[in-house]
Design an enzyme around this catalytic site. Structure first.
Site, PDB file in Angstrom:
ATOM      1  N   LYS A 192      67.280  31.138  60.418  1.00 35.57           N
ATOM      2  CA  LYS A 192      65.839  31.103  60.656  1.00 35.57           C
ATOM      3  C   LYS A 192      65.152  32.152  59.800  1.00 35.57           C
ATOM      4  CE  LYS A 192      62.312  31.905  64.164  1.00 35.57           C
ATOM      5  NZ  LYS A 192      62.031  32.343  65.543  1.00 35.57           N
ATOM      6  N   ASN A 240      54.160  14.889  58.433  1.00 31.55           N
ATOM      7  CA  ASN A 240      52.780  14.396  58.404  1.00 31.55           C
ATOM      8  C   ASN A 240      52.425  13.836  59.777  1.00 31.55           C
ATOM      9  OD1 ASN A 240      53.559  11.471  58.455  1.00 31.55           O
ATOM     10  ND2 ASN A 240      54.447  11.995  56.467  1.00 31.55           N
ATOM     11  N   LYS A 242      49.047   1.650  42.439  1.00 29.91           N
ATOM     12  CA  LYS A 242      50.349   1.732  43.125  1.00 29.91           C
ATOM     13  C   LYS A 242      51.024   0.364  43.169  1.00 29.91           C
ATOM     14  CE  LYS A 242      52.415   3.560  47.389  1.00 29.91           C
ATOM     15  NZ  LYS A 242      52.152   4.249  48.669  1.00 29.91           N
ATOM     16  N   LYS A 293      54.584   0.108  41.133  1.00 31.68           N
ATOM     17  CA  LYS A 293      55.790  -0.028  41.952  1.00 31.68           C
ATOM     18  C   LYS A 293      56.337  -1.464  41.940  1.00 31.68           C
ATOM     19  CE  LYS A 293      55.190   4.279  43.113  1.00 31.68           C
ATOM     20  NZ  LYS A 293      54.905   4.834  44.416  1.00 31.68           N
TER      21      LYS A 293
END
Length: 395
Positions: free
Chosen positions: A290, A211, A338, A342
């Site tokens: 690969k 990311n 969340k 959590k």
């Protein structure tokens, strides 16, 4: 000009790294500090006092027996003027003098007379730096709350390679700045684990998915916690940021690597701040070779371990747990869910669509939500300021 109104008294002693002190003076001046330089006679053999005078725009003190330019005792006036004294570079000789109460030149006498913090950046041959006598002297000074900037490893002026190279100019300026801006060590005695950066999930020996996280927010938290006296473990994915000096730095690559590192170290910590952008999924299989280009490719993904959920299940209620929630819509609703699911104490929520709040920038716009539902929205702020607002909530 973050150091405007602050006076840095810079003690320069006789080592080949003296020339780097010129850049330190220049950098501190750019931050707005008033820099007053004092030199040992040995230091003047490497760089002329007039060079430091030109850059600092202040007279340079060398001898205690020069004809005074004002009706004041110079080493006393410098000692009183200082918000901090920095000795750069610091030889084994000056460290030994200060540790043993010897005051026979301008630098050692001024240090003896000051009540300001003193920060020391050693630079010398590796064998000198590792000499047991010097190690004892450094420990003596650390026990007396003198601050040290550890030297780097590298090629030394004598041709040897090893520890003893003066820390980088940027590191020295940063450490002086932090010592001035964070004089109160309100987190001393706390051990804080911070995660930062992205994870990389490989699908063959060449490629991976990841990311856009730069790691800047997590590194800002780690740095601010160190400045406020905490012991810090920084678990980080791959970034282009140098880890803060004095952090226990653990470099990881994948989400599973980060999970293992966090769970291994979490028990010993009082606070865990999970600012990393961890990949939710990884490739189900990793090719040993690969993968060759051959039209479209389908990548099958499987879930990564949920680090934050595991922390909440194991340590919720026992340790302070702080998570991050980055969204593009329904920010508060998603963050609140969340937080509860959590088992966190706080969650820091931001919307990456807001300008100045996304990846790779030095600012952020966040809402901090606690487990009681109280919300505190911070306006556009530097990540350093956001980091300190988060740390303010640690008891």
């Amino acid at each position: 000009m973050v150091l405007k109104g602050k006076t840095v008294v810079l003690g320069v002693t006789g080592g080949i790294a003296v020339y780097k002190a010129l850049d330190v003076v220049s950098g501190l001046k750019k931050l707005g500090a008033d820099v007053k330089v004092m030199m040992t006679k040995s230091a003047t053999e490497f760089v002329s006092p007039i060079t430091f005078q030109a850059i600092s725009q202040n007279p340079v003190a060398v001898s205690m027996f020069e004809e005074p330019k004002a009706w004041e005792i110079q080493h006393i006036s410098l000692a009183k003027a200082a918000d901090i004294i920095a000795i750069i570079p610091a030889t084994a000789n000056i460290i030994g003098k200060i540790a043993n109460g010897i005051a026979d030149d301008m630098v050692s006498t001024t240090v003896m007379a000051t009540t300001a913090p003193v920060i020391i950046a050693p630079a010398m041959n590796t064998n000198m730096y590792k000499n047991p006598i010097l190690c004892r002297n450094i420990k003596t000074l650390k026990d007396l709350d003198y601050l040290f900037i550890n030297p780097d490893c590298g090629r030394l002026a004598c041709g040897d390679t090893g520890e003893g190279k003066l820390a980088s100019v940027d590191t020295i300026i940063d450490e002086i700045r932090n010592a001035l801006l964070y004089p109160v060590k309100d987190l001393k005695g706390k051990k804080i684990l911070v995660t930062a950066g992205p994870t990389q999930e490989a699908f063959d020996p060449v490629r991976y998915i990841t990311n856009h996280s730069s790691g800047k927010m997590g590194y800002a938290i780690a740095k601010a916690a160190l400045c406020r006296g905490a012991e810090v473990i920084l678990v980080s994915g791959k970034t282009n940021i140098l880890p803060p000096p004095n952090a226990n730095f653990i470099s990881v690559t994948s989400a599973r690597d980060m999970y293992d590192a966090v769970m291994e170290n979490a028990e010993s910590c009082d606070v865990i701040i999970k600012a990393a952008a961890v990949a939710d999924y990884r490739p189900e299989t990793i090719s040993d070779e690969k993968i060759k280009k051959n039209g479209n490719m389908t990548l099958s993904l499987t879930s990564n371990p949920d680090i934050l959920k595991s922390l909440g299940e194991k340590f919720g209620g026992r340790k302070t747990l702080i998570g991050f929630c980055m969204e593009t819509q329904d920010l508060i609703e998603n963050a609140t869910h969340k937080l509860k699911s959590k088992n966190l104490d706080f969650i820091v929520a931001n919307n990456i669509k807001n300008e100045g709040a996304g990846f790779g920038v030095d600012t952020n716009i966040v809402t901090i939500i606690d487990k009681n539902g109280e919300k505190n929205t911070l306006p556009l702020s530097s990540k350093e300021d956001v980091a300190n607002k988060i740390l303010d909530r640690i008891k």
